[in-house]
Design a protein around this motif. Structure first.
Motif, PDB file in Angstrom:
ATOM      1  N   GLN A 138      29.947  43.776  28.780  1.00 52.47           N
ATOM      2  CA  GLN A 138      30.622  42.517  28.508  1.00 52.47           C
ATOM      3  C   GLN A 138      31.986  42.737  27.865  1.00 52.47           C
ATOM      4  N   ASN A 139      32.122  43.805  27.080  1.00 45.95           N
ATOM      5  CA  ASN A 139      33.368  44.039  26.374  1.00 45.95           C
ATOM      6  C   ASN A 139      34.195  45.140  27.009  1.00 45.95           C
ATOM      7  N   ALA A 140      33.684  45.755  28.047  1.00 48.37           N
ATOM      8  CA  ALA A 140      34.390  46.880  28.665  1.00 48.37           C
ATOM      9  C   ALA A 140      35.586  46.372  29.465  1.00 48.37           C
ATOM     10  N   LYS A 141      36.696  47.072  29.289  1.00 54.74           N
ATOM     11  CA  LYS A 141      37.885  46.746  30.082  1.00 54.74           C
ATOM     12  C   LYS A 141      37.888  47.625  31.319  1.00 54.74           C
ATOM     13  N   PRO A 142      38.346  47.108  32.426  1.00 58.88           N
ATOM     14  CA  PRO A 142      38.380  47.923  33.634  1.00 58.88           C
ATOM     15  C   PRO A 142      39.378  49.066  33.494  1.00 58.88           C
ATOM     16  N   VAL A 143      39.050  50.182  34.110  1.00 58.93           N
ATOM     17  CA  VAL A 143      39.949  51.336  34.112  1.00 58.93           C
ATOM     18  C   VAL A 143      40.326  51.595  35.564  1.00 58.93           C
ATOM     19  N   ILE A 144      41.557  51.250  35.900  1.00 59.11           N
ATOM     20  CA  ILE A 144      42.062  51.437  37.255  1.00 59.11           C
ATOM     21  C   ILE A 144      43.417  52.108  37.129  1.00 59.11           C
ATOM     22  N   ASP A 145      43.525  53.307  37.681  1.00 62.89           N
ATOM     23  CA  ASP A 145      44.774  54.054  37.597  1.00 62.89           C
ATOM     24  C   ASP A 145      45.889  53.309  38.323  1.00 62.89           C
ATOM     25  N   GLY A 146      47.057  53.275  37.700  1.00 61.45           N
ATOM     26  CA  GLY A 146      48.233  52.665  38.314  1.00 61.45           C
ATOM     27  C   GLY A 146      48.470  51.226  37.917  1.00 61.45           C
ATOM     28  N   LEU A 147      47.626  50.649  37.057  1.00 60.31           N
ATOM     29  CA  LEU A 147      47.806  49.262  36.636  1.00 60.31           C
ATOM     30  C   LEU A 147      48.227  49.208  35.175  1.00 60.31           C
ATOM     31  N   SER A 148      49.072  48.251  34.868  1.00 65.26           N
ATOM     32  CA  SER A 148      49.539  48.072  33.499  1.00 65.26           C
ATOM     33  C   SER A 148      48.428  47.466  32.644  1.00 65.26           C
ATOM     34  N   PRO A 149      48.522  47.623  31.336  1.00 67.94           N
ATOM     35  CA  PRO A 149      47.521  47.008  30.453  1.00 67.94           C
ATOM     36  C   PRO A 149      47.448  45.485  30.601  1.00 67.94           C
ATOM     37  N   ARG A 150      48.571  44.854  30.911  1.00 67.96           N
ATOM     38  CA  ARG A 150      48.571  43.401  31.094  1.00 67.96           C
ATOM     39  C   ARG A 150      47.717  43.001  32.280  1.00 67.96           C
ATOM     40  N   VAL A 151      47.824  43.745  33.373  1.00 65.79           N
ATOM     41  CA  VAL A 151      47.033  43.430  34.570  1.00 65.79           C
ATOM     42  C   VAL A 151      45.559  43.743  34.333  1.00 65.79           C
ATOM     43  N   LEU A 152      45.274  44.833  33.615  1.00 67.06           N
ATOM     44  CA  LEU A 152      43.885  45.153  33.297  1.00 67.06           C
ATOM     45  C   LEU A 152      43.262  44.062  32.429  1.00 67.06           C
ATOM     46  N   SER A 153      44.036  43.495  31.510  1.00 65.91           N
ATOM     47  CA  SER A 153      43.542  42.391  30.686  1.00 65.91           C
ATOM     48  C   SER A 153      43.285  41.155  31.537  1.00 65.91           C
ATOM     49  N   GLU A 154      44.162  40.912  32.504  1.00 61.80           N
ATOM     50  CA  GLU A 154      43.963  39.759  33.390  1.00 61.80           C
ATOM     51  C   GLU A 154      42.694  39.930  34.220  1.00 61.80           C
ATOM     52  N   ALA A 191      42.627  35.459  43.223  1.00 60.62           N
ATOM     53  CA  ALA A 191      42.430  34.759  41.951  1.00 60.62           C
ATOM     54  C   ALA A 191      43.477  35.131  40.906  1.00 60.62           C
ATOM     55  N   MET A 192      44.191  36.217  41.126  1.00 60.23           N
ATOM     56  CA  MET A 192      45.142  36.708  40.121  1.00 60.23           C
ATOM     57  C   MET A 192      46.483  35.987  40.200  1.00 60.23           C
ATOM     58  N   SER A 193      47.260  36.176  39.134  1.00 58.36           N
ATOM     59  CA  SER A 193      48.632  35.671  39.137  1.00 58.36           C
ATOM     60  C   SER A 193      49.443  36.480  40.146  1.00 58.36           C
ATOM     61  N   PRO A 194      50.561  35.931  40.644  1.00 59.63           N
ATOM     62  CA  PRO A 194      51.349  36.671  41.640  1.00 59.63           C
ATOM     63  C   PRO A 194      51.819  38.038  41.151  1.00 59.63           C
ATOM     64  N   ARG A 195      52.233  38.114  39.900  1.00 59.26           N
ATOM     65  CA  ARG A 195      52.729  39.382  39.363  1.00 59.26           C
ATOM     66  C   ARG A 195      51.601  40.418  39.250  1.00 59.26           C
ATOM     67  N   GLY A 196      50.448  40.003  38.761  1.00 64.92           N
ATOM     68  CA  GLY A 196      49.317  40.905  38.649  1.00 64.92           C
ATOM     69  C   GLY A 196      48.776  41.310  40.008  1.00 64.92           C
ATOM     70  N   ALA A 197      48.739  40.358  40.928  1.00 63.68           N
ATOM     71  CA  ALA A 197      48.254  40.663  42.277  1.00 63.68           C
ATOM     72  C   ALA A 197      49.169  41.657  42.972  1.00 63.68           C
ATOM     73  N   ARG A 198      50.458  41.589  42.696  1.00 62.10           N
ATOM     74  CA  ARG A 198      51.404  42.526  43.305  1.00 62.10           C
ATOM     75  C   ARG A 198      51.097  43.962  42.871  1.00 62.10           C
ATOM     76  N   GLU A 199      50.794  44.139  41.574  1.00 63.27           N
ATOM     77  CA  GLU A 199      50.462  45.483  41.080  1.00 63.27           C
ATOM     78  C   GLU A 199      49.162  45.997  41.700  1.00 63.27           C
ATOM     79  N   LEU A 200      48.134  45.161  41.723  1.00 63.21           N
ATOM     80  CA  LEU A 200      46.854  45.578  42.293  1.00 63.21           C
ATOM     81  C   LEU A 200      46.986  45.810  43.800  1.00 63.21           C
ATOM     82  N   ARG A 201      47.762  44.977  44.471  1.00 59.90           N
ATOM     83  CA  ARG A 201      47.967  45.139  45.915  1.00 59.90           C
ATOM     84  C   ARG A 201      48.643  46.473  46.221  1.00 59.90           C
ATOM     85  N   LYS A 202      49.534  46.918  45.342  1.00 60.37           N
ATOM     86  CA  LYS A 202      50.205  48.196  45.536  1.00 60.37           C
ATOM     87  C   LYS A 202      49.195  49.351  45.473  1.00 60.37           C
TER      88      LYS A 202
END
Length: 134
Positions: free
Chosen positions: A20-36, A100-111
């Motif tokens: 429940q409290n674990a944050k996702p760990v995905i290489d190449g994403l900023s902390p802001r996108v991981l929080s989103e 479901a993500m914001s455009p800026r966050g989706a752009r990072e994940l899409r990359k």
């Protein structure tokens, strides 16, 4: 009246699951996108905590397979789908998260996902070698 010690108070509280409290760990994403992503997993009923990270790992494992392994998987079906997960279902989860993500966050994940998709394309279509004759 004596004060209760914090450890005794915490001992009486129900234990929270680590997921429940674990944050996702995905290489190449900023902390802001991981929080989103973590916020989406907590607030959306169609996502579970950690599901996006699981989907990225499963898709990454799938695209890094050789063309022969992918062909065998296609021809005979993978017997490990029941325990390890279906990579196509994981890719569908990633598409859902992107919408479901914001455009800026989706752009990072899409990359990150596009980089993985390019690896899949390269592994299934090896470069053509032309014979350079005299």
């Amino acid at each position: 009246m004596p004060r209760n010690r914090p450890g005794h108070i915490r001992a009486g509280l129900p234990r929270r699951h680590r997921e429940q409290n674990a944050k996702p760990v995905i290489d190449g994403l900023s902390p802001r996108v991981l929080s989103e992503i973590a916020r989406l997993e907590r607030t959306r009923n169609y996502l579970e905590p950690g599901e996006t990270g699981w989907a990225v790992r499963l898709w990454k494992d799938h695209v890094r397979r050789s063309a022969r392994e992918l062909w065998h998987h296609y021809e005979h079906g993978d017997v490990h789908d029941y325990c390890c997960g279906n990579p196509l279902q994981a890719r569908a989860v990633l598409d859902t998260v992107l919408r479901a993500m914001s455009p800026r966050g989706a752009r990072e994940l899409r990359k990150v996902i596009a980089h993985l998709d390019n690896q899949l394309t390269r592994s299934t279509h090896p470069p053509q070698v032309t014979g350079g004759g005299p």
